[in-house]
Structure formats: C-alpha cells, structure tokens
Scaffold this active site. Sequence first.
Site, mmCIF file in Angstrom:
data_model
loop_
_atom_site.group_PDB
_atom_site.id
_atom_site.type_symbol
_atom_site.label_atom_id
_atom_site.label_comp_id
_atom_site.label_asym_id
_atom_site.label_seq_id
_atom_site.Cartn_x
_atom_site.Cartn_y
_atom_site.Cartn_z
ATOM 1 N N LEU B 206 0.816 -1.220 0.000
ATOM 2 C CA LEU B 206 0.000 0.000 0.000
ATOM 3 C C LEU B 206 0.849 1.270 0.000
ATOM 4 O O LEU B 206 0.522 2.258 -0.640
ATOM 5 C CB LEU B 206 -0.928 0.002 1.208
ATOM 6 N N CYS B 207 1.995 1.204 0.733
ATOM 7 C CA CYS B 207 2.799 2.420 0.824
ATOM 8 C C CYS B 207 3.395 2.778 -0.529
ATOM 9 O O CYS B 207 3.557 3.950 -0.855
ATOM 10 C CB CYS B 207 3.872 2.279 1.895
ATOM 11 N N THR B 208 3.724 1.773 -1.341
ATOM 12 C CA THR B 208 4.225 2.050 -2.687
ATOM 13 C C THR B 208 3.161 2.785 -3.490
ATOM 14 O O THR B 208 3.433 3.789 -4.151
ATOM 15 C CB THR B 208 4.607 0.738 -3.409
#
Lengths: 523, 472
Positions: B206-208
């Site tokens: 998700l952070c990507t």
Amino acid sequence: MTESKTKYDRQLRIWGEQGQAALEKASICLLNCGPTGSEALKNLVLGGVGSITVIDGSKVEEGDLGNNFMVDDSSVGQSKAKSVCAFLQELNDAVKAKFVEESPEALIETNPSFFSQFTLVIATQLVEASVLKLDRICRQTNVMLICARSYGLTGMVRISVKEHTVIESKPDHFLDDLRLNNPWPELKRFAESIDLNSTDPVVHKHTPYVVILVKMAEEWANSHGGRLPSTREEKREFKDLLKGKMIGLDEDNYKEAIEASFKVSASRGISSGLCQILNDSSAEVDSVSSDFWVMVAALKEFIANEGGGEAPLEGSIPDMTSLTEYYINLQKIYQAKAEADFLAVEQRVRNILKRIGREPYSIPKTTIKSFCRNARKLTVCRYRPIEEELNSPVLSELQKYLTDEDYSAAVGFYILLRAVDRFAANYNRFPGLHVGEMDEDISRLKTIAVGLLGDLGCNGSALTEDLINEMCRFGVAELHAVAAFIGGVASQEVIKLITKQFVPMSGTFIFNGIDHKSQLLAL
Amino acid sequence: MTNTGKWRDLDKLLSRPGNLVNPGFEPSPELKDDLGEYTKVLVVGAGGLGCELLKDLALSGFTNLHVIDMDTIEVTNLNRQFLFRLQDVGKPKAEVAAKRVMERVSGVNIVPHFCRIEDKDLDFYREFNIIALGLDSIEARSYINSVACSFLEYDSDDKPSEETIKPMVDGGTEGFKGHARVILPGVTPCFECTIWLFPPQVKFPLCTLAETPRTAAHCIEYAHLIKWDEVHSGKAFDADDPEHMQWIYSEVRNWHSSVNMILIVLLFILLTLAILSQALKRAELFGIPGVTYSLTQGVVKNIIPAIASTNAIISAACALEALKIVTACSRIMSNYLTYNGLEGLHTKMTEFVRDKDCLVCGPGILLELETSITLQKFMELVGEHPKLLLSKPSVTYQGKTLYMQAPPVLEEMTRSNLKLPLFDLMDKMSKDVIHVTGMTNKDDKKTSCLRKLRIVFKGVDGITDVDMASGA
C-alpha cells in the site's frame, strides 16, 4: 474495428496488434478435414486468420458424426469439405472460408503449384508418401508446412520450414538487461549523484538497488585492483558489504540489491546462443538476404564497434523499490542508452542495405527498434526436410531414445506410425481394421516395424509387443479427444509461425495418450 | 466385419482388449452404451475450457451431461468460446453452450445450471459419477474439490472406500501454458494437498501505491482502491468476487427493478473508466507513462490472457482422462500434466503425492462433543476451532439440512434447530460424519469452503481409544 478489438482482447494481450495483423493477413490451407484438421482450423478461425481453404474429397459418413463436431446429422452424404467449411464460417464472419472438394493426394500429385498461394499448409492424416511429395513442393515455394496426425491414442505433429527467424521470442524468464557488470558513463554518473549514506531514512530505503549495486561494485573494484567479485568467497563478502549498509531490517531496496548481487559478477558480452547466430553463414549478407539477416549483420558490426562487445541495451528496467523521482530518472537513463544504441544499429542497417544494393530505408524503423530491444533473445529455427529425417535420422539420438525409459513409448509410436504406412502400402489397408485379422496383422506389423528399425541400423528388440498390439487395437481410429489435442497443438504452432512470436517446437512431437508421456524427438 | 456406425472409431478402443489398459477394463461393444446410460458427468464452468469439455465429452460417448456456470456471454469470450456467437452476448453461458452441443451431437442430453456453484446443495453434486472442472479461479476449484472430497468415506482401516470416490479432472490455462490433472480423492492428491502449486497473487504494498508509485499498474491500482473505497472500506473491487458483483447488482436493482445483466456490464465499464481517469491524473502527477484502458481493465478484472488452442489442448487431455476413468480403456494419467508452448513445446507428467494430513481429502477433523451441546454452540465451536475458523456456517447431516444461513426462507425454517442438541439432530448416533459450509479467510480473501467433520459423542457406546488415535 473496436468490436474486433474487444473480441480479440484476450489474445491481443499475448501477441499484440502486430501479431494479430500477421494472423489476419495469413491464408491457411487444410488438407483433410477430419476432426484433427477441423479442430486445428477451428482454433485459428476463432483467432481471426485471414482466410482458410479446406481440401477434402470425401463425403460425410455416419462414422464422422461420432468424432467431428463440424458435421451433423444433416450433412451425411454431402461434401465433408463443404460442411466443415460452413460451420467454420459461422464461427467468425471476418474470415474468408473456401473449400475444394478434391482429394489432397490427387491435388499433390496433379497440381503442385496450387499450394504456392498459401502462407501455410496444415496437412492432416496423410500417409508418408504424400507427406514427402508435399514437403518438397512447399519447400520449393517457401510455404510453411505443418503435418499432424491422430492415430488411436497416439499421434504426431511436425513442422517443416527451411528457416524460421524470431525477433520477439518473448521467453517467460529472461535476465533483465541492467549492465550492472558493465555500467556505461551516464549510469555511473547518476549513481555518483546519489549518496548512499543519506541520513534521511526515507531516501535511504528508497534508493533503487541498481544504484546501490553500481556504487558498491565500484567501491569493491577500487579496493580489489579493478576486479569485480568472482569467487564464491568474494561474492559472499560482497553480500556482507551490502548488508552492512542497511540501517534497518525493513529496507526492501537492500534486500533486492543482495538478491541481485550476482548480476554484478555476471560475465560481460553476449551469450553463446547469440554468438552462434552472428557467426551463421547467413549473416554474410547479399541482395537476396532477408531483413532478419541484414539486421543480424548490422548487429554483428555494432557489437564489434560501438557496442564494445555488448548487444544494444534493451532499455527497460523492472519495477524496484525506489522514490518515484529516482525510478523515473533511472528509466530515462536506460531509455536514452537504448535509443543511442538503436540509432547506431540503424545507421549500420542503412549502410549495409545500400552496400547490397537495396533501398536503404526498406526496413522500417520500428522493425529495427524491435530487433534491437530483442537482440539478446533472437532465435533461428531450421527444420530438416522430412525425407532426410526419414531416410537418415540422427542415429545417436534414435539409439538413445530406444534405450531411455522416458522416451521408449514415444519412439516406439514414432516407428509404428511409419510402419502402419508401410503396412497400408503393402496390404492396401491399415492394421487392425478388421477384428478377424487382428492376430495376423499384429505379426505383420511387427515384421515391418522391426525391418524398418533394421534399415535404420537399429535393433528391433526395443519395440515392445504391447505397443505393437496397441497400434493394431487402434485400427486407424481417429478419437475426438486425441484429435482435439493434436489439432490444438498444431494450431498453437501455426500461430507462433505466423505471428513470428514465441518459439515454435523443434523436432517431431509424438503424442502418447496412454500415460501422457509425450516427447519431442530430435531426429 | 467393420463397424460403420456413428461410433466406429470410439468402439475400437472400447470393444477390443489391450495390454496397456487400466485394471478392470472389460472390453465389449456394450461399453459405449453403458457410458451413456449409467454415467452422469458434471462440467463446472462453460467458458473457454467448459465449451471444449462439453464438445469433447459429447464426442467421447458421454450422453448424460450437466453444466453449471453463473456467467453471461461477453464479446471478449468469442475468440475462444466457440459455442457462442455475437448475438448470444448477455445470455447465460451454461444455457447457450448446452443448447449448441445438443443441436450438433444427436443423442446427447445436457442440463444447464445458470447459478453459482455454492447455490447447489451436496445432494446435487452427489448425483454425478465424475466432475470435470473448467475454471479460472483457485477459490472455485478449491470449493468443488472440497465438495467432491466430502463424499469420501474411509473404512475402519483408514482406506478410502472405492464407491465413495468422486473422481475429478481439472484443467487450467494461461496464454500458451496450461495444466490438466486427475484427482481421485483418497487415492491421488486433491486440489488442497497441492495448493502450493498456486501461489497467492503478488499484491503491491500500500505504501508504494500511496507514496512512491513507479509504474502504470501502480497508478491504476491506486485509483482502483481509492475509487472503490468510497463505498467499500479497505477492499479492492474485484469483478470476479460474486459479493462485489452482487453489490453492484443490488445497487442497480434498488434503482430500478427490471434492470438486467447488460446494465451491470455497462456499469462496470463506467467504473473502469472512472478508475482510468483517476489513474491518468495520478500518472501525470508523477510523470509515469503507460496507463491505458486495456491495462486498467487488466488490473481491475484480473484478466488472464487466453487463446483457443491452449484451451483445446487442455480440455482434450481432461476429456480423454474422463473416458479412461469411466471405462478403464487405457491407463489413467498419474497425475499432473503441464503443457508449455512458449519456447518450443514442453510437456511434463508429474506424479504428486497426497498430503496425509490434508483437511479436505483426509478422513476429516475429529471433534469430540458432549451429547448436550446444541447446534448453536456447535456452530460457535466450528468458528473458533483453529483448523476450521469457519464463519457463517451452514450444517448438513446425511443430506438433511440442519441449519442454512441463506436464503431467508430456509434460514427461518431451520432456525428452530439451533436450540436443539446436535446429538438429537444426528439421530442419536454415537459417531458420524457431518458437513459444514461457511466462509474462511485465505490470503486476506474470504472464500466459501466445505469441511467434513467426524463427530464423536462422549459417553455413548463406549468410545474406544483406537478411534481417537486415528483422528486428525
């Protein structure tokens, strides 16, 4: 147009619009439209080949209803070619479907020039004598040929093309072209601009592994007299060096760097496969050389000059943990180098074309670009004339197959498929056609098969009694499931040949429907 | 004497003896008739593989076929699903496929079922002698596998009893590659024994997506999550998830009751376009090239590229094995065939082995219960059992429904059972097998599953230690 794009969406994702355009230009000829041939053609019609021509001289019999989906009760007594053709047309109205009500054997005998109009001929259920004549005809006129045959629980598929060259071989797994073992100045400069010891933790864990490896390899080389890690011990040390640079255990970029660290030590230069293509005599080009070989000649020059021993850079990089900005910049650096390499190759292509007396711009830019991008994956397939294989198969391979347990059934069927044709030539019918003559047929077939092996210089004892019995039990039956399998294999190979993408099979495919231990025989 | 009838080719294989056949082969001219009369085959899926399977089975002598599929025909099916024409778009696949094959192969009867596989009860599946799977999802394969394995019974020596084995043939394709396998529950590995062959899909962190998008797919996946998040918190939209499609359906239904599947398809296109426009904005913001409608569709629908030839090859292999399983006319493959036509042609037969602790095809998890335990309490137990963790369970015993979560009518009818002791509901048997269906979490995805449980009641009939020792 949009409708056909939607219709073909699932295959466009595999071979793209170029591949589709090649299919739509192709004209395919089918010899004999029993289930094997009909099923092969069905798969191609669905995919949208340009045109099909079905050749079959027989009428639909009741027995055809039990194995061929393309005929139904109402077609009994009518031309089989016509009935099959009508059903195939129903599947896709974009395909031009024609039929000729004539026996393929007669056509081969009386009108060999008939075949020169096609891109590719699929010959099904033909006996050896006709196959040999057809192969000669097709080779003379540069028409691709695929032979397919279903016989009880066995069958075979064989491609016969003088030469097939592939630019887009699209292998499943292929090492990325990152040049970590041989970085060029721009890549080095970019790596230098990034500080691996950044105190910003976000930057530190988002420095792409390509940059990490280029910098660390240089650091290693500086402290090792210009050499890169090569021994197992050195490679381990190099990994430890990378590990030492990590400031947290969650740094995916360093994990990626450690995993890819072997790429730093990979040997420079081109693969042996590519080397073989460059040294092929066809790479000595003249006015009749194909575009492919002209480009290979240019590639050879490039590698020896601008390339410094390397092929043109592919220019794409895999996804990797990185800041967006670093990644995009890295992408641009790879693309710029690929573009420069391409321009150099293009110049050489133009010069060679001029030299051999061809229009310098006769090979389009896009083709050269694709050639450069795929330079490391070029593939050349050559197929022996079928007659050569039958008369003088590669003896060492044949002997190996006969004694190898994994191959024994497949090579047994290979010999028996040839033996049944000799049987038919001698007795005017196939073995096991009538139950009453089963025992006699078994011993006759055995004699023929053992004799055939003997003629080739092999010992006939490798053929098992069980397999010979089985061959007679089949009694030339064309079972639908086997035909659909063989036809499916043939159509998949046709697609590869026509789209010039992926790598078609080499050798002779022998289907073993008993335990599915099918094999490709390189004879 | 030469047979010139319709089955002249097949009859040779079925009426002549051979040495390379399966044990129990009894060649006779009547074998073909038996194949039609006594063998009932279920084809699961009427897509690329299903269409081929129906044709192949009908032309391999099977005459009593059923087909189940919840989908309707789309234009993108037409490059390989040869039983469908442009004018069939929007119609149920199972119904059109059944009709087309019956039109062309006389004497074949095919019963279509236009519904989800979970909509049918165990008794429906029990009827079939063999199940052919033409599916493209792991979840559906896993479900059918658990259904087929639920019929399996073990004798006192923990040997599978032959008449309870429900054989399956299973095919799958992706582009130029595919597999065909034979599953004889209790004898060869079931789908769950070798589930590691199907690793879960790699998802982007998700952070990507949020912080450092790099590729077109990242932008699309981001838009996809955000867009869907407006209505469903935290879960990406999945066109193949029946719950999600059901949601769209009910939304549209609320708006107008006569709405049909065509409108849903339209809505889906609009949703894709909405995601595409968001993804394009994001790509522009980060300077990322390559966002297209086609790629968006690929991400949103999880499209697997598919071609006619591979489907034909794989289905044919499955149909041939089905014929062998039923007639023993040749050796049955053992047990997993892979086909790869990408680089040359590679076929490989691998003999996988059973997982002896498999929850699905093993003898079943043993639960030792008090006779006083109510059905309600038992269902809670099933939800908490570490090997089961089944939520929303429905329970059947010997084909009799003890409790059903849905539809509401059935729920209401069976609700009164919840208060009754399970012992009474199981006719006071000291030990027996019970089936529970429900939802379980697999790789963060809720999937339906069916589990077979061996219930033993304490203090009845003097339970021996031997029984307990053989438990899972």
